[in-house]
Design a protein around this motif. Sequence first.
Motif, PDB file in Angstrom:
ATOM      1  N   PHE A 170       4.664 -28.428  44.498  1.00 15.57           N
ATOM      2  CA  PHE A 170       4.181 -29.160  43.322  1.00 15.57           C
ATOM      3  C   PHE A 170       4.781 -28.733  41.980  1.00 15.57           C
ATOM      4  O   PHE A 170       4.631 -29.464  41.008  1.00 15.57           O
ATOM      5  N   CYS A 171       5.424 -27.555  41.920  1.00  8.88           N
ATOM      6  CA  CYS A 171       5.850 -27.058  40.609  1.00  8.88           C
ATOM      7  C   CYS A 171       7.360 -26.975  40.483  1.00  8.88           C
ATOM      8  O   CYS A 171       8.008 -26.207  41.194  1.00  8.88           O
ATOM      9  N   GLU A 172       7.912 -27.736  39.557  1.00  7.05           N
ATOM     10  CA  GLU A 172       9.341 -27.668  39.276  1.00  7.05           C
ATOM     11  C   GLU A 172       9.587 -26.381  38.474  1.00  7.05           C
ATOM     12  O   GLU A 172       9.034 -26.213  37.385  1.00  7.05           O
ATOM     13  N   PRO A 173      10.401 -25.454  39.035  1.00 11.33           N
ATOM     14  CA  PRO A 173      10.638 -24.186  38.321  1.00 11.33           C
ATOM     15  C   PRO A 173      11.177 -24.439  36.919  1.00 11.33           C
ATOM     16  O   PRO A 173      11.977 -25.358  36.713  1.00 11.33           O
ATOM     17  N   GLY A 174      10.715 -23.621  35.980  1.00 13.26           N
ATOM     18  CA  GLY A 174      11.208 -23.729  34.609  1.00 13.26           C
ATOM     19  C   GLY A 174      10.669 -24.921  33.840  1.00 13.26           C
ATOM     20  O   GLY A 174      10.987 -25.091  32.673  1.00 13.26           O
ATOM     21  N   ARG A 175       9.865 -25.749  34.471  1.00 16.13           N
ATOM     22  CA  ARG A 175       9.321 -26.899  33.760  1.00 16.13           C
ATOM     23  C   ARG A 175       7.798 -26.981  33.846  1.00 16.13           C
ATOM     24  O   ARG A 175       7.106 -27.093  32.845  1.00 16.13           O
TER      25      ARG A 175
ATOM     26  N   VAL B 137       1.677 -13.694  40.755  1.00 17.33           N
ATOM     27  CA  VAL B 137       2.906 -13.180  41.369  1.00 17.33           C
ATOM     28  C   VAL B 137       3.721 -14.346  41.936  1.00 17.33           C
ATOM     29  O   VAL B 137       4.933 -14.453  41.713  1.00 17.33           O
ATOM     30  N   SER B 138       3.035 -15.251  42.631  1.00 12.60           N
ATOM     31  CA  SER B 138       3.720 -16.414  43.198  1.00 12.60           C
ATOM     32  C   SER B 138       4.315 -17.292  42.089  1.00 12.60           C
ATOM     33  O   SER B 138       5.412 -17.831  42.240  1.00 12.60           O
ATOM     34  N   ALA B 139       3.604 -17.425  40.978  1.00 10.70           N
ATOM     35  CA  ALA B 139       4.116 -18.206  39.842  1.00 10.70           C
ATOM     36  C   ALA B 139       5.382 -17.552  39.308  1.00 10.70           C
ATOM     37  O   ALA B 139       6.397 -18.222  39.066  1.00 10.70           O
ATOM     38  N   ASP B 140       5.341 -16.222  39.158  1.00  9.69           N
ATOM     39  CA  ASP B 140       6.501 -15.503  38.616  1.00  9.69           C
ATOM     40  C   ASP B 140       7.701 -15.634  39.558  1.00  9.69           C
ATOM     41  O   ASP B 140       8.826 -15.834  39.128  1.00  9.69           O
ATOM     42  N   ILE B 141       7.449 -15.520  40.863  1.00 10.24           N
ATOM     43  CA  ILE B 141       8.545 -15.643  41.833  1.00 10.24           C
ATOM     44  C   ILE B 141       9.181 -17.023  41.745  1.00 10.24           C
ATOM     45  O   ILE B 141      10.392 -17.178  41.828  1.00 10.24           O
ATOM     46  N   ASN B 142       8.334 -18.042  41.556  1.00  9.19           N
ATOM     47  CA  ASN B 142       8.827 -19.413  41.519  1.00  9.19           C
ATOM     48  C   ASN B 142       9.223 -19.881  40.112  1.00  9.19           C
ATOM     49  O   ASN B 142       9.529 -21.053  39.921  1.00  9.19           O
ATOM     50  N   ASN B 143       9.203 -18.948  39.145  1.00  4.50           N
ATOM     51  CA  ASN B 143       9.557 -19.269  37.761  1.00  4.50           C
ATOM     52  C   ASN B 143       8.730 -20.439  37.213  1.00  4.50           C
ATOM     53  O   ASN B 143       9.258 -21.415  36.687  1.00  4.50           O
ATOM     54  N   VAL B 144       7.419 -20.318  37.389  1.00  7.66           N
ATOM     55  CA  VAL B 144       6.488 -21.331  36.911  1.00  7.66           C
ATOM     56  C   VAL B 144       5.580 -20.674  35.865  1.00  7.66           C
ATOM     57  O   VAL B 144       5.086 -19.569  36.084  1.00  7.66           O
ATOM     58  N   ALA B 145       5.390 -21.339  34.738  1.00  2.00           N
ATOM     59  CA  ALA B 145       4.597 -20.756  33.652  1.00  2.00           C
ATOM     60  C   ALA B 145       3.112 -20.751  34.016  1.00  2.00           C
ATOM     61  O   ALA B 145       2.625 -21.658  34.696  1.00  2.00           O
ATOM     62  N   VAL B 146       2.412 -19.709  33.549  1.00  2.00           N
ATOM     63  CA  VAL B 146       0.989 -19.563  33.841  1.00  2.00           C
ATOM     64  C   VAL B 146       0.205 -19.662  32.545  1.00  2.00           C
ATOM     65  O   VAL B 146       0.503 -18.972  31.572  1.00  2.00           O
ATOM     66  N   ARG B 147      -0.786 -20.547  32.524  1.00  2.00           N
ATOM     67  CA  ARG B 147      -1.718 -20.585  31.400  1.00  2.00           C
ATOM     68  C   ARG B 147      -3.015 -19.931  31.858  1.00  2.00           C
ATOM     69  O   ARG B 147      -3.570 -20.315  32.882  1.00  2.00           O
ATOM     70  N   GLU B 148      -3.449 -18.924  31.124  1.00  2.00           N
ATOM     71  CA  GLU B 148      -4.670 -18.205  31.524  1.00  2.00           C
ATOM     72  C   GLU B 148      -5.854 -18.739  30.726  1.00  2.00           C
ATOM     73  O   GLU B 148      -5.828 -18.722  29.502  1.00  2.00           O
ATOM     74  N   ILE B 149      -6.861 -19.228  31.422  1.00  2.00           N
ATOM     75  CA  ILE B 149      -8.111 -19.631  30.764  1.00  2.00           C
ATOM     76  C   ILE B 149      -9.166 -18.682  31.311  1.00  2.00           C
ATOM     77  O   ILE B 149      -9.642 -18.867  32.440  1.00  2.00           O
ATOM     78  N   ARG B 150      -9.493 -17.667  30.535  1.00  2.00           N
ATOM     79  CA  ARG B 150     -10.321 -16.632  31.138  1.00  2.00           C
ATOM     80  C   ARG B 150     -11.747 -17.093  31.422  1.00  2.00           C
ATOM     81  O   ARG B 150     -12.232 -18.053  30.815  1.00  2.00           O
ATOM     82  N   LEU B 151     -12.360 -16.439  32.376  1.00  2.00           N
ATOM     83  CA  LEU B 151     -13.740 -16.755  32.741  1.00  2.00           C
ATOM     84  C   LEU B 151     -14.660 -16.445  31.570  1.00  2.00           C
ATOM     85  O   LEU B 151     -14.321 -15.628  30.698  1.00  2.00           O
ATOM     86  N   ALA B 152     -15.833 -17.079  31.559  1.00  2.00           N
ATOM     87  CA  ALA B 152     -16.838 -16.750  30.546  1.00  2.00           C
ATOM     88  C   ALA B 152     -17.392 -15.354  30.849  1.00  2.00           C
ATOM     89  O   ALA B 152     -17.111 -14.783  31.902  1.00  2.00           O
ATOM     90  N   ASP B 153     -18.207 -14.821  29.926  1.00  2.00           N
ATOM     91  CA  ASP B 153     -18.725 -13.457  30.102  1.00  2.00           C
ATOM     92  C   ASP B 153     -19.575 -13.306  31.358  1.00  2.00           C
ATOM     93  O   ASP B 153     -19.686 -12.224  31.917  1.00  2.00           O
ATOM     94  N   ASN B 154     -20.184 -14.424  31.810  1.00  2.00           N
ATOM     95  CA  ASN B 154     -20.971 -14.360  33.053  1.00  2.00           C
ATOM     96  C   ASN B 154     -20.099 -14.601  34.284  1.00  2.00           C
ATOM     97  O   ASN B 154     -20.614 -14.825  35.370  1.00  2.00           O
ATOM     98  N   PHE B 155     -18.791 -14.545  34.092  1.00  2.00           N
ATOM     99  CA  PHE B 155     -17.794 -14.707  35.171  1.00  2.00           C
ATOM    100  C   PHE B 155     -17.725 -16.133  35.723  1.00  2.00           C
ATOM    101  O   PHE B 155     -17.107 -16.364  36.764  1.00  2.00           O
TER     102      PHE B 155
END
Length: 353
Positions: A92-97, A112-130
């Motif tokens: 599903f992910c075109e590397p670099g795009r 790790v898999s994203a980094d190997i496949n050169n796919v950007a990661v957007r982190e949306i952290r969990l709320a304080d109650n996880f």
Amino acid sequence: MTFDLARVTRENILNLSPYSTARSEFAGTAEVFLDANENAFGSPVGGGFNRYPDPLQTELKRRIAPIKGVDASQIFVGNGSDEAIDLMYRIFCEPGRDEVIICPPTYGMYRVSADINNVAVREIRLADNFQLDDSAVVSGICETTRLIFVCSPNNPTGNLMRRESIIEIAEKFNGIVVVDEAYIDFASERSMTTELNSLPNLVILQTFSKAWGMAGIRVGLAFASAEIIGLMNRVKPPYNVSSFAQLAIIDAINNTNIVNGWIASTLEQRAALSKSLASFDFVEKIYASEANFVLARVKDADAIYRFLVDAKIIVRDRSKVILCDGCLRITVGTPGENSQLISSLENFGITGD
Ligand SMILES: *Cc1c(COP(=O)(O)O)cnc(C)c1O
């Protein structure tokens, strides 16, 4: 939103002519197989291992389908869940795009898999109650977002994500929502597999590595629409699950009663361990767990970790992970192992460490 699988699949994958194995070109019954350059004399250890395995694990899927309440066409069997995670990127992910969304603190392999496949990661952290911050996840979706990873029960926090949040995110997203249920056998809620027929963009991951006690055999599962499973089968290495592993898992399924007994003991032990740990004055909080581990927030994680290593007990130090300051992740062991842990901790701070 109507989900369009072809629109989110990489073009090279849509156009791929997969490798056609000898076994897939002729799968009928015959007497003499001279089509795969195997050793016709046998395997030196018996077991029929001179023959290539069934590339589509037909018998194994036939056994798994009724247990999981899905059709065999909705099952992918992989070399651990990690193979299924990697396939999600490659399909599903075109590397670099393209990019993906993960919700930390969570399982490390998604990044790790994203980094190997050169796919950007957007982190949306969990709320304080996880829990998932649903509205932040939905607003984090952009034109090139292809995957959203949700781990439920989550590693390392141990909680289930709200089902309604996952459904809402899937309904608002024209990409794939991957729900990693590695610990679902220990949870108080049923699997999301019941949503598969109403959410065409849902991929659920499970594994034989945890409750099933087969981590060394490396077999993971994905459940999704027959169309998504079809894509995974095209991209996977043809013989990704050995015949030894397929046989071992069928054997495990024949012993489901043993596994169910261990799950019951793990839940009892989880409650007892949580209670014992909570009684120490250096333990600030034991988080409620739906998995086979507990997350403990302690006063000096580093010192306790090292103290336990000296006592030959290894736990997982998660104290540097976001939202997990001062936390140790402790797998629920046998009753003997758990009491050894508790007895050791009774000496923490006394022996001059
Ligand atoms: C342990 C674990 C897995 C299992 O991975 P396998 O490759 O199947 O052994 C998957 N996801 C999470 C969140 C895990 O903690």
